[in-house]
Design a protein around this motif. Sequence first.
Motif, PDB file in Angstrom:
ATOM      1  N   UNK A  90      48.825  -4.291 -12.289  1.00 50.16           N
ATOM      2  CA  UNK A  90      49.710  -4.186 -10.980  1.00 50.16           C
ATOM      3  C   UNK A  90      49.248  -5.283 -10.305  1.00 50.16           C
ATOM      4  N   UNK A  91      48.361  -5.956 -11.103  1.00 49.27           N
ATOM      5  CA  UNK A  91      47.083  -6.844 -10.374  1.00 49.27           C
ATOM      6  C   UNK A  91      46.113  -7.639 -11.078  1.00 49.27           C
ATOM      7  N   UNK A  92      45.414  -8.515 -10.718  1.00 50.02           N
ATOM      8  CA  UNK A  92      44.489  -8.835 -11.524  1.00 50.02           C
ATOM      9  C   UNK A  92      43.537  -8.645 -11.015  1.00 50.02           C
ATOM     10  N   UNK A  93      41.987  -7.919 -11.684  1.00 49.57           N
ATOM     11  CA  UNK A  93      41.033  -7.185 -11.863  1.00 49.57           C
ATOM     12  C   UNK A  93      40.254  -6.997 -13.197  1.00 49.57           C
ATOM     13  N   UNK A  94      39.652  -5.900 -12.993  1.00 51.23           N
ATOM     14  CA  UNK A  94      38.206  -5.800 -13.942  1.00 51.23           C
ATOM     15  C   UNK A  94      38.583  -3.945 -14.163  1.00 51.23           C
ATOM     16  N   UNK A  95      38.722  -3.584 -15.375  1.00 50.29           N
ATOM     17  CA  UNK A  95      38.995  -2.546 -15.199  1.00 50.29           C
ATOM     18  C   UNK A  95      37.610  -1.970 -15.347  1.00 50.29           C
ATOM     19  N   UNK A  96      37.108  -1.070 -14.728  1.00 46.19           N
ATOM     20  CA  UNK A  96      35.927   0.229 -14.548  1.00 46.19           C
ATOM     21  C   UNK A  96      36.047   0.857 -14.912  1.00 46.19           C
ATOM     22  N   UNK A  97      37.088   1.971 -15.376  1.00 44.07           N
ATOM     23  CA  UNK A  97      37.111   3.533 -16.207  1.00 44.07           C
ATOM     24  C   UNK A  97      38.204   3.280 -17.394  1.00 44.07           C
ATOM     25  N   UNK A  98      37.953   3.509 -18.498  1.00 41.09           N
ATOM     26  CA  UNK A  98      39.123   3.650 -19.065  1.00 41.09           C
ATOM     27  C   UNK A  98      38.532   4.797 -20.585  1.00 41.09           C
ATOM     28  N   UNK A  99      39.054   5.908 -20.163  1.00 42.41           N
ATOM     29  CA  UNK A  99      39.120   7.248 -20.282  1.00 42.41           C
ATOM     30  C   UNK A  99      40.125   8.259 -20.201  1.00 42.41           C
ATOM     31  N   UNK A 100      39.317   9.818 -20.574  1.00 42.66           N
ATOM     32  CA  UNK A 100      40.379  10.964 -20.652  1.00 42.66           C
ATOM     33  C   UNK A 100      40.011  11.662 -19.547  1.00 42.66           C
ATOM     34  N   UNK A 101      40.833  12.355 -19.168  1.00 40.06           N
ATOM     35  CA  UNK A 101      40.243  13.555 -17.612  1.00 40.06           C
ATOM     36  C   UNK A 101      41.650  14.027 -17.907  1.00 40.06           C
ATOM     37  N   UNK A 102      40.984  16.170 -17.926  1.00 38.30           N
ATOM     38  CA  UNK A 102      41.860  17.234 -17.657  1.00 38.30           C
ATOM     39  C   UNK A 102      43.236  16.978 -17.218  1.00 38.30           C
ATOM     40  N   UNK A 103      43.584  15.896 -16.362  1.00 40.36           N
ATOM     41  CA  UNK A 103      44.507  16.535 -15.111  1.00 40.36           C
ATOM     42  C   UNK A 103      45.898  15.250 -15.182  1.00 40.36           C
ATOM     43  N   UNK A 104      44.108  13.949 -15.502  1.00 40.19           N
ATOM     44  CA  UNK A 104      45.157  12.585 -15.993  1.00 40.19           C
ATOM     45  C   UNK A 104      45.115  12.004 -16.994  1.00 40.19           C
TER      46      UNK A 104
END
Length: 255
Positions: free
Chosen positions: A171-185
């Motif tokens: 949605x905008x310029x930025x840095x990926x601080x998390x990229x993984x798997x979550x039970x909810x998301x």
Amino acid sequence: MSEHNGGLSFIVVPDSGGEPRGISLSRRRVRVLGTAAGLLCVGIVVMAATWVTMARRAAQADTLAFQLDSLKEHQTRLDAVARRLAQIEAREDTYKQLLGVSGAADSAFWVPAPSGTARESEALSAGETAEPTAWPLTVAGAVTQEHLGGAGADHPGIDIAVATGSYVRASGDGVVVQAGEDPVYGLFILLDHGNGMRTRYGHAMHLIAQRGWTVRQGEVIALSGSTGASTAPHLHFEILKDMKTVDPFSMVTPP
């Protein structure tokens, strides 16, 4: 065969008609032979049990190896798709230059370099922000759940029904601080846009951007899906300001 003083005696008669022969075993020898026979039986049972266990582990190892090979093949196919789309984008830019047509950098075909390509992590400077103002999908989709706040049973973002495999865009310029798997998301990405602004993209089927990547607005960072606590394919999109949720519709507008 007869017993004497706790021992055993055997009479062996040859088939050829020779003289019979007697064999006597003392009580001690009988005990030794009995113990040896028992140990032999125990050894056979232990060997059989060990073989069964090893056979099961070997079968499990074969299954895991097959699943790993399948995942690698799936990743290879996705990378091939990313490379192909990158080639299409390059050709489109060439055609635009030849025709003198101007266009936005984040065209409908624009995707990042395939995985394995080196990416630089460039954190935003203190106080600098790239506000998330772009719709996180190429299409409008259908909003099935609106923002209801972030406490208790409230909904901290919006849910957008969209076909599986749709492009999820930053949605905008930025840095990926998390990229993984979550039970909810499920499979999700969290972008830091600076100055306390963050966005979260959940329930993806595949993550393209990796932790530490710097991405720009409109870049394809994932493919939508239905992972985690999801009953149908959709994108969960959140905007956070200083760790508090913000109604996305106050900053973005569907195409």
